[in-house]
Design an enzyme around this catalytic site. Structure first.
Site, PDB file in Angstrom:
ATOM      1  N   VAL A 121       0.771  -1.243   0.026  1.00 16.74           N
ATOM      2  CA  VAL A 121      -0.160  -0.100  -0.004  1.00 16.74           C
ATOM      3  C   VAL A 121       0.905   1.194  -0.086  1.00 16.74           C
ATOM      4  CG1 VAL A 121      -2.212  -0.938   1.023  1.00 16.74           C
ATOM      5  CG2 VAL A 121      -0.251  -0.217   2.462  1.00 16.74           C
ATOM      6  N   SER A 122       0.336   2.356  -0.484  1.00 18.24           N
ATOM      7  CA  SER A 122       1.192   3.453  -0.626  1.00 18.24           C
ATOM      8  C   SER A 122       1.625   4.359   0.297  1.00 18.24           C
ATOM      9  CB  SER A 122       0.581   4.495  -1.536  1.00 18.24           C
ATOM     10  OG  SER A 122       0.211   3.776  -3.024  1.00 18.24           O
ATOM     11  N   SER A 123       0.810   4.111   1.822  1.00 17.43           N
ATOM     12  CA  SER A 123       1.330   4.867   2.880  1.00 17.43           C
ATOM     13  C   SER A 123       0.895   4.100   4.153  1.00 17.43           C
ATOM     14  CB  SER A 123       0.457   6.386   2.800  1.00 17.43           C
ATOM     15  OG  SER A 123      -0.737   6.156   2.772  1.00 17.43           O
TER      16      SER A 123
END
Length: 198
Positions: free
Chosen positions: A9-11
């Site tokens: 996931v990106s963050s």
């Protein structure tokens, strides 16, 4: 041969539960699931690098979708070739059955897989660019409406210039001003610089 899964996931505030659920349904052992909470712009991700070191020829790597592997067109292509050709592993992209290297081992199948990989890699990077543009547009629109980003501005009392003059004349110490104004030393010097710039 071992089965592994890679989840990204990106963050930190994004949730990997959906990807994790799919990997659990595929019966991937918990110790063979590697998760990163980081941008897909490159492959300098801690757990991805740990996974790469574990993979051996004949192993199978599951990812939910190609954009979970990465969001850089060239990097995805290079990484795919490194994994399948140099490391000798198979990759299964769960939501895109054409990207399952266990199948379609003939020339036509390889061609179709390469074509699909190129298209999806392009889409992944394009979406990353679009996210960045939308984010920049959102920030610009918010700033135009007066929204401030970052920490709230620290205010100083009205007599701050007089206190600074006393400090310069050695009639008061910097520490005394910090206590009176309830500010940090860094804020004090920043406010002094701002005064001098006026």
């Amino acid at each position: 041969m071992k089965n592994y899964a890679y989840i990204r996931v990106s963050s930190l505030d994004q949730n990997e539960a959906r990807q994790l659920r799919v990997m659990e349904e595929l019966k991937i052992p918990a110790g063979n699931i590697y998760i990163d909470k980081q941008s897909g712009k490159d492959f300098h991700r801690q757990n991805y690098q740990k996974l790469i070191k574990k993979l051996k020829a004949g192993d199978l790597l599951y990812i939910l979708s190609i954009d979970r592997l990465g969001r850089n067109y060239k990097e995805i292509q290079n990484q795919w070739r490194y994994l399948t050709e140099e490391k000798g592993i198979d990759i299964c992209v769960v939501d895109m059955p054409l990207l399952d290297t266990r199948q379609y081992k003939d020339l036509l199948g390889t061609f179709i897989s390469d074509l699909v990989l190129q298209v999806l890699s392009f889409v992944a990077e394009s979406e990353r660019d679009n996210i960045r543009k939308r984010q920049a547009q959102g920030i610009a629109a918010a700033k135009a409406k007066g929204v401030r980003f970052g920490r709230p501005e620290v205010s100083v009392p009205r007599n701050f210039p007089a206190l600074v003059n006393k400090w310069r004349s050695n009639k008061i110490t910097c520490e005394e001003i910090l206590q009176v104004c309830k500010i940090s030393k860094a804020t004090f010097y920043r406010k002094v610089r701002e005064m001098e710039a006026i």
